[in-house]
Write a protein that holds these residues in place. Structure first.
Motif, PDB file in Angstrom:
ATOM      1  N   GLU A   1       0.823  -1.234   0.186  1.00 40.51           N
ATOM      2  CA  GLU A   1      -0.028  -0.072   0.014  1.00 40.51           C
ATOM      3  C   GLU A   1       0.697   1.214  -0.082  1.00 40.51           C
ATOM      4  OE1 GLU A   1      -2.802  -0.141   3.075  1.00 40.51           O
ATOM      5  OE2 GLU A   1      -3.974  -1.790   2.340  1.00 40.51           O
ATOM      6  N   TYR A   2       1.733   1.212   0.854  1.00 40.31           N
ATOM      7  CA  TYR A   2       2.773   2.413   0.862  1.00 40.31           C
ATOM      8  C   TYR A   2       3.955   2.364  -0.202  1.00 40.31           C
ATOM      9  CZ  TYR A   2       0.622   3.307   5.164  1.00 40.31           C
ATOM     10  OH  TYR A   2      -0.561   3.863   6.100  1.00 40.31           O
ATOM     11  N   GLY A   3       3.900   1.491  -1.010  1.00 39.80           N
ATOM     12  CA  GLY A   3       4.732   1.593  -2.298  1.00 39.80           C
ATOM     13  C   GLY A   3       6.259   1.401  -1.818  1.00 39.80           C
ATOM     14  N   LEU A   4       6.338   0.659  -0.853  1.00 40.55           N
ATOM     15  CA  LEU A   4       7.704   0.630  -0.487  1.00 40.55           C
ATOM     16  C   LEU A   4       8.550  -0.659  -1.255  1.00 40.55           C
ATOM     17  CD1 LEU A   4       7.386   0.303   3.517  1.00 40.55           C
ATOM     18  CD2 LEU A   4       8.137   2.152   2.431  1.00 40.55           C
ATOM     19  N   THR A   5       9.845  -0.552  -1.126  1.00 41.47           N
ATOM     20  CA  THR A   5      10.631  -1.556  -2.123  1.00 41.47           C
ATOM     21  C   THR A   5      10.934  -2.566  -1.162  1.00 41.47           C
ATOM     22  OG1 THR A   5      12.577   0.018  -2.263  1.00 41.47           O
ATOM     23  CG2 THR A   5      10.976  -0.133  -4.085  1.00 41.47           C
ATOM     24  N   SER A   6      11.294  -2.092   0.162  1.00 42.59           N
ATOM     25  CA  SER A   6      11.975  -3.259   0.937  1.00 42.59           C
ATOM     26  C   SER A   6      11.379  -2.834   2.291  1.00 42.59           C
ATOM     27  CB  SER A   6      13.461  -3.325   0.684  1.00 42.59           C
ATOM     28  OG  SER A   6      13.888  -1.920   1.320  1.00 42.59           O
ATOM     29  N   PHE A   7      11.518  -3.830   3.325  1.00 48.42           N
ATOM     30  CA  PHE A   7      11.152  -3.832   4.623  1.00 48.42           C
ATOM     31  C   PHE A   7      11.806  -4.840   5.359  1.00 48.42           C
ATOM     32  CE2 PHE A   7       8.402  -4.906   8.274  1.00 48.42           C
ATOM     33  CZ  PHE A   7       8.336  -3.853   8.883  1.00 48.42           C
ATOM     34  N   GLU A   8      12.292  -4.665   6.547  1.00 54.30           N
ATOM     35  CA  GLU A   8      12.976  -5.443   7.451  1.00 54.30           C
ATOM     36  C   GLU A   8      12.511  -5.464   8.836  1.00 54.30           C
ATOM     37  OE1 GLU A   8      17.012  -6.133   7.278  1.00 54.30           O
ATOM     38  OE2 GLU A   8      17.276  -5.930   5.032  1.00 54.30           O
ATOM     39  N   LEU A   9      12.059  -6.596   9.538  1.00 55.00           N
ATOM     40  CA  LEU A   9      11.608  -6.402  10.765  1.00 55.00           C
ATOM     41  C   LEU A   9      12.610  -7.631  11.506  1.00 55.00           C
ATOM     42  CD1 LEU A   9       9.717  -5.673  13.166  1.00 55.00           C
ATOM     43  CD2 LEU A   9       8.166  -7.692  12.163  1.00 55.00           C
ATOM     44  N   GLU A  10      12.892  -7.283  12.752  1.00 58.23           N
ATOM     45  CA  GLU A  10      13.801  -8.273  13.450  1.00 58.23           C
ATOM     46  C   GLU A  10      13.069  -8.158  14.813  1.00 58.23           C
ATOM     47  OE1 GLU A  10      18.350  -9.336  14.354  1.00 58.23           O
ATOM     48  OE2 GLU A  10      18.057  -8.217  12.565  1.00 58.23           O
ATOM     49  N   GLU A  11      12.635  -9.459  15.204  1.00 60.54           N
ATOM     50  CA  GLU A  11      12.218  -9.509  16.614  1.00 60.54           C
ATOM     51  C   GLU A  11      12.593 -10.850  17.244  1.00 60.54           C
ATOM     52  OE1 GLU A  11       7.705 -10.247  17.462  1.00 60.54           O
ATOM     53  OE2 GLU A  11       7.777  -8.358  17.011  1.00 60.54           O
ATOM     54  N   GLY A  12      13.334 -10.688  18.408  1.00 57.35           N
ATOM     55  CA  GLY A  12      14.199 -11.833  18.843  1.00 57.35           C
ATOM     56  C   GLY A  12      14.590 -12.215  18.034  1.00 57.35           C
ATOM     57  N   ASN A  13      14.679 -13.907  17.627  1.00 60.44           N
ATOM     58  CA  ASN A  13      15.378 -14.820  16.812  1.00 60.44           C
ATOM     59  C   ASN A  13      15.001 -14.740  15.713  1.00 60.44           C
ATOM     60  OD1 ASN A  13      13.465 -16.424  17.574  1.00 60.44           O
ATOM     61  ND2 ASN A  13      14.718 -18.209  18.052  1.00 60.44           N
ATOM     62  N   MET A  14      13.807 -13.967  15.220  1.00 62.54           N
ATOM     63  CA  MET A  14      13.176 -14.075  13.962  1.00 62.54           C
ATOM     64  C   MET A  14      13.225 -12.827  13.256  1.00 62.54           C
ATOM     65  SD  MET A  14       8.952 -14.022  13.159  1.00 62.54           S
ATOM     66  CE  MET A  14       8.787 -12.338  14.000  1.00 62.54           C
ATOM     67  N   ARG A  15      13.472 -12.951  11.881  1.00 69.05           N
ATOM     68  CA  ARG A  15      13.820 -11.842  11.310  1.00 69.05           C
ATOM     69  C   ARG A  15      13.078 -12.068   9.729  1.00 69.05           C
ATOM     70  NH1 ARG A  15      19.189 -10.504   7.701  1.00 69.05           N
ATOM     71  NH2 ARG A  15      18.719  -8.606   6.955  1.00 69.05           N
ATOM     72  N   ILE A  16      12.252 -11.112   9.387  1.00 65.32           N
ATOM     73  CA  ILE A  16      11.336 -10.906   8.250  1.00 65.32           C
ATOM     74  C   ILE A  16      12.061  -9.939   7.318  1.00 65.32           C
ATOM     75  CG2 ILE A  16       9.177 -10.434   7.267  1.00 65.32           C
ATOM     76  CD1 ILE A  16       8.058 -11.525   9.829  1.00 65.32           C
ATOM     77  N   SER A  17      12.024 -10.196   5.940  1.00 62.77           N
ATOM     78  CA  SER A  17      12.631  -9.362   4.922  1.00 62.77           C
ATOM     79  C   SER A  17      11.855  -9.379   3.817  1.00 62.77           C
ATOM     80  CB  SER A  17      14.168  -9.654   4.579  1.00 62.77           C
ATOM     81  OG  SER A  17      14.489  -8.881   3.587  1.00 62.77           O
ATOM     82  N   LEU A  18      11.164  -8.533   3.384  1.00 60.31           N
ATOM     83  CA  LEU A  18      10.277  -8.057   2.347  1.00 60.31           C
ATOM     84  C   LEU A  18      10.817  -7.091   1.176  1.00 60.31           C
ATOM     85  CD1 LEU A  18       6.799  -7.721   4.142  1.00 60.31           C
ATOM     86  CD2 LEU A  18       7.732  -9.583   3.405  1.00 60.31           C
ATOM     87  N   LYS A  19      10.809  -7.616  -0.020  1.00 58.12           N
ATOM     88  CA  LYS A  19      11.664  -7.032  -0.992  1.00 58.12           C
ATOM     89  C   LYS A  19      10.734  -7.113  -2.205  1.00 58.12           C
ATOM     90  CE  LYS A  19      16.342  -7.007   0.710  1.00 58.12           C
ATOM     91  NZ  LYS A  19      17.590  -7.473   0.498  1.00 58.12           N
ATOM     92  N   ARG A  20      10.661  -6.095  -2.862  1.00 58.37           N
ATOM     93  CA  ARG A  20      10.016  -6.127  -4.308  1.00 58.37           C
ATOM     94  C   ARG A  20      10.661  -5.206  -5.278  1.00 58.37           C
ATOM     95  NH1 ARG A  20       4.639  -2.658  -5.308  1.00 58.37           N
ATOM     96  NH2 ARG A  20       5.349  -1.036  -4.246  1.00 58.37           N
ATOM     97  N   GLU A  21      10.751  -5.487  -6.617  1.00 57.29           N
ATOM     98  CA  GLU A  21      11.266  -4.844  -7.615  1.00 57.29           C
ATOM     99  C   GLU A  21      10.325  -3.977  -8.023  1.00 57.29           C
ATOM    100  OE1 GLU A  21      13.578  -6.496 -10.791  1.00 57.29           O
ATOM    101  OE2 GLU A  21      14.504  -7.970  -9.230  1.00 57.29           O
ATOM    102  N   LYS A  22      10.637  -2.531  -8.231  1.00 56.64           N
ATOM    103  CA  LYS A  22       9.592  -1.650  -8.700  1.00 56.64           C
ATOM    104  C   LYS A  22       9.487  -1.950 -10.200  1.00 56.64           C
ATOM    105  CE  LYS A  22       9.267   2.480  -6.241  1.00 56.64           C
ATOM    106  NZ  LYS A  22       9.624   4.028  -6.302  1.00 56.64           N
TER     107      LYS A  22
END
Length: 156
Positions: free
Chosen positions: A15-36
């Motif tokens: 929705e916000y048009g981000l090309t990448s987002f990373e979240l690290e919480e404890g021992n879990m890491r989520i990385s979202l990336k998309r190409e424009k």
């Protein structure tokens, strides 16, 4: 983290048009990336043209561009290799403001040769050629901000 929360993150990134987002919480890491999606801009050309169905303009005689530069006709203006930006940052064509550019249009390059630099978060990242060839076009200007996946050079 639940799957519903992950889906909300994916939706927010979209929705916000981000090309990448990373979240690290404890021992879990989520990385979202998309190409424009890169949409090539049309370049106005003065002269006669054929082959418009493919989106490629071929000229019968030399063309004069608005800046006075003369372009010779070509059979195919496509390229074997497009070098794209591996990250978001500021593109530099030379190692310092008073230095010569790493490459110019028409230069022969070897695999591994530095084509330019992208500065991201105060780190200088060298952009190297992945193939041997000739620089067909430089698609960005010095000190221009570039996006992830944006075409920088065409090499044939």
């Amino acid at each position: 983290m639940e799957i519903n929360e992950i889906m909300k993150l994916v939706q927010a990134v979209s929705e916000y048009g981000l090309t990448s987002f990373e979240l690290e919480e404890g021992n879990m890491r989520i990385s979202l990336k998309r190409e424009k999606e890169i949409v090539p801009a049309a370049v106005p050309v003065v002269g006669t043209a054929e082959g418009l169905a493919s989106g490629v303009v071929l000229a019968e005689k030399p063309l004069t561009l608005s800046n006075g530069e003369t372009v010779q006709p070509k059979e195919d203006i496509g390229s074997d290799q497009v070098v794209t930006s591996p990250l978001v940052g500021v593109f530099y064509a030379a190692s310092s403001p008073d230095a010569q550019p790493f490459v110019k249009v028409g230069d022969t390059v070897k695999k591994g040769q530095v084509l330019g630099i992208i500065e991201a978060m105060k780190l200088m990242n060298e952009i190297e050629s992945e193939v041997d060839g000739v620089v067909e076009a430089i698609l960005v200007k010095n000190e221009e901000t570039v996006e992830y996946g944006q075409p920088l050079f065409r090499i044939r």
